[in-house]
Motif scaffolding. Structure first.
Motif, short mmCIF file in Angstrom:
data_model
loop_
_atom_site.label_atom_id
_atom_site.label_comp_id
_atom_site.label_asym_id
_atom_site.label_seq_id
_atom_site.Cartn_x
_atom_site.Cartn_y
_atom_site.Cartn_z
N ALA A 3 0.82 -1.21 0.00
CA ALA A 3 0.00 0.00 0.00
C ALA A 3 0.85 1.25 0.00
O ALA A 3 0.51 2.26 -0.64
CB ALA A 3 -0.94 -0.01 1.22
N SER A 4 1.97 1.25 0.72
CA SER A 4 2.82 2.45 0.78
C SER A 4 3.39 2.79 -0.59
O SER A 4 3.53 3.96 -0.95
CB SER A 4 3.95 2.24 1.79
N SER A 5 3.73 1.76 -1.37
CA SER A 5 4.26 2.00 -2.72
C SER A 5 3.20 2.64 -3.61
O SER A 5 3.48 3.56 -4.40
CB SER A 5 4.75 0.69 -3.35
N ASN A 6 1.95 2.12 -3.47
CA ASN A 6 0.85 2.69 -4.24
C ASN A 6 0.62 4.15 -3.88
O ASN A 6 0.35 5.00 -4.74
CB ASN A 6 -0.43 1.90 -4.01
N GLU A 7 0.73 4.46 -2.59
CA GLU A 7 0.53 5.84 -2.16
C GLU A 7 1.61 6.76 -2.72
O GLU A 7 1.34 7.90 -3.11
CB GLU A 7 0.54 5.91 -0.63
N ILE A 8 2.86 6.25 -2.75
CA ILE A 8 3.95 7.05 -3.31
C ILE A 8 3.73 7.32 -4.79
O ILE A 8 3.92 8.44 -5.28
CB ILE A 8 5.30 6.32 -3.09
N ILE A 9 3.28 6.28 -5.52
CA ILE A 9 3.03 6.44 -6.96
C ILE A 9 1.91 7.43 -7.20
O ILE A 9 1.98 8.31 -8.07
CB ILE A 9 2.70 5.07 -7.59
N ILE A 10 0.83 7.27 -6.40
CA ILE A 10 -0.32 8.20 -6.55
C ILE A 10 0.10 9.63 -6.24
O ILE A 10 -0.26 10.57 -6.95
CB ILE A 10 -1.47 7.75 -5.63
N ALA A 11 0.88 9.80 -5.17
CA ALA A 11 1.35 11.13 -4.81
C ALA A 11 2.23 11.72 -5.90
O ALA A 11 2.15 12.91 -6.23
CB ALA A 11 2.10 11.07 -3.48
N PHE A 14 0.00 12.63 -8.80
CA PHE A 14 -0.77 13.82 -8.46
C PHE A 14 0.10 15.08 -8.52
O PHE A 14 -0.29 16.13 -9.04
CB PHE A 14 -1.37 13.67 -7.06
N GLY A 15 1.32 14.96 -7.97
CA GLY A 15 2.25 16.09 -8.01
C GLY A 15 2.63 16.46 -9.43
O GLY A 15 2.71 17.65 -9.77
N SER A 16 2.85 15.42 -10.26
CA SER A 16 3.18 15.69 -11.67
C SER A 16 2.03 16.39 -12.38
O SER A 16 2.23 17.30 -13.18
CB SER A 16 3.52 14.38 -12.39
N LEU A 17 0.80 15.92 -12.06
CA LEU A 17 -0.38 16.53 -12.67
C LEU A 17 -0.51 17.99 -12.26
O LEU A 17 -0.81 18.86 -13.09
CB LEU A 17 -1.63 15.75 -12.27
N MET A 18 -0.29 18.26 -10.96
CA MET A 18 -0.37 19.64 -10.47
C MET A 18 0.69 20.51 -11.12
O MET A 18 0.41 21.67 -11.52
CB MET A 18 -0.21 19.66 -8.96
N LEU A 19 1.91 19.98 -11.25
CA LEU A 19 2.96 20.74 -11.91
C LEU A 19 2.60 21.04 -13.37
O LEU A 19 2.85 22.13 -13.88
CB LEU A 19 4.29 19.99 -11.82
N ALA A 20 2.02 20.01 -14.02
CA ALA A 20 1.62 20.20 -15.41
C ALA A 20 0.55 21.28 -15.52
O ALA A 20 0.58 22.14 -16.42
CB ALA A 20 1.12 18.88 -15.99
#
Length: 252
Positions: A3-11, A14-20
């Motif tokens: 689950a922690s890996s999934n959270e890191i990927i999602i974060a 999400f961060g990449s999307l916000m930067l975009a």
């Protein structure tokens, strides 16, 4: 994958999307700013071109008014003097020599004055107050009405183009009085006031309903020219009560 890996990927996603999104927003803002800047430059260039065209038109109109006045004076005044001189010379009695000499002197004086008035660049060479005084002297000389002029303070426009347009506006106001007002007196006052020139033109004529003339070509020209130089106009008039026109023009 825990689950922690999934959270890191999602974060990360999400961060990449916000930067975009921020990048797209910044890009759109830059484009918007550039378009707005271009529009501002184009509008400024349009206003400059409009201003220069209005100033040139005003100068041409002043030239036409001057030539019209000189032509009329040559025909009505100097021409009449020369005709009288010719008449006297056809009967050269001794007692008429003095009269002939006086007529010749008067013709020379009138031609000298006309030569001065024929200088169509006098708007650029003389102050606004001098130009106003010369124009009023023409009206007074015609004998149709009395004129008076007062000046307070140093009231001068630094821009020759502005001076040309105000001079033409003044001529238009005086022409309107001569054509329509049936006035006996014209009172003009030029005052330096808080960084502005205030020019008041008052007549004791028949007056008019101000709402009926605001769409006339003459007043539209006046409004447009004043707007281009940052000035404004106030017109107070009523049937039977004469007219008071006040122009306020920035000196800066």
């Amino acid at each position: 994958m825990d689950a922690s890996s999934n959270e890191i990927i999602i974060a990360f996603l999400f961060g990449s999307l916000m930067l975009a999104l921020i990048g797209v927003f910044m890009f759109m803002m830059v484009i918007f700013y550039q378009k707005r800047k271009i529009r501002s430059i184009e509008e400024r260039q349009r206003l400059i071109a409009q201003y220069e065209q209005a100033a040139l038109k005003a100068k041409v109109e002043i030239r036409e008014e001057t030539l019209k006045y000189v032509g009329q004076e040559l025909h009505d005044n100097v021409g009449q003097l020369l005709s009288l001189i010719k008449l006297y010379l056809t009967h050269p009695e001794t007692q008429q020599k003095t009269a002939v000499t006086q007529l010749i002197d008067q013709a020379i004086t009138d031609i000298r004055v006309l030569s001065h008035d024929l200088n169509i660049n006098r708007v650029e060479q003389y102050s606004l107050g001098d130009f106003i005084e010369q124009e009023l002297n023409k009206v007074h000389k015609a004998g149709t009405m009395q004129t008076s002029f007062e000046s307070e303070g140093i009231c001068e426009l630094p821009s020759i183009q502005n001076r040309v347009m105000i001079s033409r506006i003044f001529q238009e106001c005086i022409n309107n009085i001569l054509k329509h007002a049936e006035a006996k007196h014209i009172f003009v006052k030029l005052v330096a006031e808080k960084g502005s020139c205030v020019l008041s033109i008052i007549d004791d004529g028949v007056g008019f309903e101000t709402s009926t003339v605001r769409n006339g070509t003459g007043f539209i020209n006046i409004y447009d020219r004043l707007k281009l130089i940052g000035g404004d106009i106030r017109i107070n008039s009523a049937p039977g009560n004469g007219t008071n026109i006040t122009l306020r023009i920035p000196q800066g």
